[in-house]
Enzyme design. Structure first.
Site, mmCIF file in Angstrom:
data_model
loop_
_atom_site.group_PDB
_atom_site.id
_atom_site.type_symbol
_atom_site.label_atom_id
_atom_site.label_comp_id
_atom_site.label_asym_id
_atom_site.label_seq_id
_atom_site.Cartn_x
_atom_site.Cartn_y
_atom_site.Cartn_z
ATOM 1 N N TYR A 141 -23.249 -12.606 3.464
ATOM 2 C CA TYR A 141 -24.618 -13.041 3.221
ATOM 3 C C TYR A 141 -25.625 -11.905 3.388
ATOM 4 O O TYR A 141 -26.718 -11.959 2.836
ATOM 5 C CB TYR A 141 -25.003 -14.174 4.181
ATOM 6 C CG TYR A 141 -24.512 -15.542 3.758
ATOM 7 C CD1 TYR A 141 -23.157 -15.811 3.665
ATOM 8 C CD2 TYR A 141 -25.413 -16.558 3.465
ATOM 9 C CE1 TYR A 141 -22.712 -17.075 3.295
ATOM 10 C CE2 TYR A 141 -24.981 -17.819 3.101
ATOM 11 C CZ TYR A 141 -23.628 -18.068 3.014
ATOM 12 O OH TYR A 141 -23.201 -19.314 2.649
ATOM 13 N N LYS A 191 -9.063 -14.110 8.177
ATOM 14 C CA LYS A 191 -8.131 -13.828 7.082
ATOM 15 C C LYS A 191 -7.574 -12.434 7.345
ATOM 16 O O LYS A 191 -7.718 -11.520 6.548
ATOM 17 C CB LYS A 191 -8.889 -13.917 5.739
ATOM 18 C CG LYS A 191 -8.010 -13.800 4.507
ATOM 19 C CD LYS A 191 -7.144 -15.013 4.257
ATOM 20 C CE LYS A 191 -6.190 -14.763 3.088
ATOM 21 N NZ LYS A 191 -5.216 -15.860 2.907
ATOM 22 N N ASP A 223 -7.170 -20.117 5.155
ATOM 23 C CA ASP A 223 -6.570 -21.033 4.166
ATOM 24 C C ASP A 223 -5.762 -22.123 4.871
ATOM 25 O O ASP A 223 -5.824 -23.304 4.517
ATOM 26 C CB ASP A 223 -5.727 -20.271 3.122
ATOM 27 C CG ASP A 223 -4.797 -19.226 3.699
ATOM 28 O OD1 ASP A 223 -4.834 -18.988 4.935
ATOM 29 O OD2 ASP A 223 -4.011 -18.633 2.932
ATOM 30 N N ASP A 247 -19.357 -21.603 6.191
ATOM 31 C CA ASP A 247 -20.113 -22.361 5.184
ATOM 32 C C ASP A 247 -19.173 -23.304 4.439
ATOM 33 O O ASP A 247 -19.438 -24.495 4.293
ATOM 34 C CB ASP A 247 -20.786 -21.385 4.206
ATOM 35 C CG ASP A 247 -21.567 -22.111 3.126
ATOM 36 O OD1 ASP A 247 -22.292 -23.064 3.451
ATOM 37 O OD2 ASP A 247 -21.430 -21.731 1.948
ATOM 38 N N ASP A 251 -18.610 -27.769 4.866
ATOM 39 C CA ASP A 251 -18.734 -28.763 3.777
ATOM 40 C C ASP A 251 -17.450 -29.587 3.703
ATOM 41 O O ASP A 251 -17.480 -30.805 3.534
ATOM 42 C CB ASP A 251 -18.961 -28.074 2.418
ATOM 43 C CG ASP A 251 -20.442 -27.974 2.066
ATOM 44 O OD1 ASP A 251 -21.251 -27.793 2.985
ATOM 45 O OD2 ASP A 251 -20.775 -28.077 0.866
HETATM 46 C C1 IPM Z 1 -25.769 -24.136 4.486
HETATM 47 C C2 IPM Z 1 -26.228 -23.920 3.062
HETATM 48 C C3 IPM Z 1 -26.883 -22.549 2.968
HETATM 49 C C4 IPM Z 1 -25.824 -21.511 3.327
HETATM 50 C C5 IPM Z 1 -27.532 -22.252 1.607
HETATM 51 C C6 IPM Z 1 -28.570 -23.277 1.231
HETATM 52 C C7 IPM Z 1 -28.125 -20.866 1.551
HETATM 53 O O1 IPM Z 1 -25.164 -24.062 2.182
HETATM 54 O O2 IPM Z 1 -26.618 -24.119 5.396
HETATM 55 O O3 IPM Z 1 -24.570 -24.338 4.695
HETATM 56 O O4 IPM Z 1 -25.048 -21.104 2.457
HETATM 57 O O5 IPM Z 1 -25.789 -21.099 4.485
HETATM 58 MG MG MG Z 2 -23.366 -24.715 3.102
#
Ligand code: IPM
Ligand code: MG
Length: 359
Positions: A141, A191, A223, A247, A251
């Site tokens: 990032y 990794k 993985d 990240d 999710d």
């Molecule tokens: C998160 C989001 C952010 C990230 C985006 C919106 C930049 O996906 O907070 O997980 O990638 O960190």
């Molecule tokens: Mg995210």
């Protein structure tokens, strides 16, 4: 106590859910006799529209002067042009970096009454209670170079994953401290069979682990971890990993809880000041329609009470109120099922607020 809280609703449903989180904090203030002062500022797409930049200097200044920051979400199709020089996400990344919030705590707790809301089998998700500690100010990032250019064979682009031992150490320490107050197990995710940064990560994590003999440590490839998270998630207590892996894994982990709309987060640095935001995005389709699930934002407010203000009883009161509201059968669309009562964003906020009690 007195506390100043910066409120950055941002874009899309960020506006809807932040209003409910503020409602909850106001309820806490009146029941527990605190004085919270809220100041609102611009971030993300709305900030681009009004000021030309995703993180106006006055927003960063306000956050620096506040005890805590409550954020909604940033982004939307309006600002999604891949060639645009300014992007809403820059606001969020700039704020995390600007406040040096290197440790992002993302708890994933599966409520018993929501085991049916997950697409995974109830017996797989029941009882899951884990926290992902995501490194937040390093890795892909922020690594340089990061740019696009024309090379000899056409268009090229480069991003850089970089970590120093100090950056790894401080976030891994957060994970171990957290584990001490929980089930005393840390899974460090990397990794290392491919990446140099991951080999450094594992080396430093092993050194930190040696200082916490009371905590069980394991190392897992990312993985494998992605697979184990859906195969047998109850094996995990605290996971710690670098920015991009965290990240993606969070999710994935949100599926365990039934919806992204359930997952809060806290971003912390060395001091007490923190940034609190749901892990979900701005969901433009649902913006302003009183449908979004405010629970992730409300649970983020509970984390704010706990981590930035040290108000443990108040944080627990909010978490209890969420639990009771769900037990009473109220659901937003994302977790709605037969036999439960469908409610909107504001109604969910109200239902939770009326269930906040001192004990
Ligand atoms: C998160 C989001 C952010 C990230 C985006 C919106 C930049 O996906 O907070 O997980 O990638 O960190
Ligand atoms: Mg995210």
């Amino acid at each position: 106590m007195r506390a100043t809280i910066a409120v950055l609703p941002g874009d899309g449903i960020g506006v809807d859910v932040t209003a409910e989180a503020v409602k909850i904090l106001e309820t806490v203030a009146s029941i527990f006799d605190h004085q919270f002062t809220f100041s609102t500022a611009l971030i993300g797409g709305v900030a681009i529209d009004e000021t030309g930049t995703a993180l106006p200097p006055e927003t960063l200044a306000l956050c620096e002067q506040s005890d805590a920051v409550l954020l909604g979400a940033v982004g939307g199709p309006k600002w999604d042009d891949p060639r645009a020089a300014v992007r809403p996400e820059q606001g969020l990344l700039g704020l995390r970096k600007g406040l040096d919030l290197f440790a992002n705590l993302r708890p994933v707790k599966v409520y018993d009454c929501l085991v049916g809301a997950s697409t995974l089998k109830p017996e797989v998700v029941r009882g899951v209670d884990l926290v992902v500690v995501r490194e937040l100010t390093g890795g892909l990032y922020f690594g340089q170079p990061s740019r696009r250019f024309d090379g000899p064979h056409g268009r090229e682009a480069v991003d850089t994953m970089a970590y120093s031992e100090q950056e790894v150490r401080r976030v891994v320490e957060v994970a171990f401290e957290l584990a001490r107050g929980r089930r005393k197990k840390v899974t460090s995710v990397d990794k290392q069979n491919v990446l140099a940064t991951s080999r450094l990560w594992r080396e430093v994590a092993t050194e930190v682990a040696a200082r916490y003999p009371d905590v069980e440590t394991e190392h897992m490839l990312v993985d494998t971890c992605a697979m184990q998270l859906v195969r047998r998630p109850s094996q995990f207590d605290v996971l710690v990993t670098e920015n991009t892996f965290g990240d993606i894994l969070t999710d994935e982990a949100s599926v365990l809880a039934g919806s992204m709309g359930m997952l809060p987060s806290a971003s912390l640095g060395t001091g007490r000041r923190g940034l609190y935001e749901p892990i979900h995005g701005s969901a433009p389709r649902h913006a302003g329609k009183n449908v979004a699930n405010p629970i992730a934002a409300i649970l983020s407010a509970a984390m704010l009470l706990r981590h930035s203000l040290g108000l443990t009883a108040e944080a627990e009161a909010v978490e209890r109120a969420v639990q009771r509201t769900l037990d009473d059968g109220f659901r937003t669309y994302d977790i709605h099922a037969e036999g439960t009562t469908l409610v909107g964003t504001r109604e969910m906020g109200d239902l939770i607020a009326t269930r906040i009690t001192r004990s």
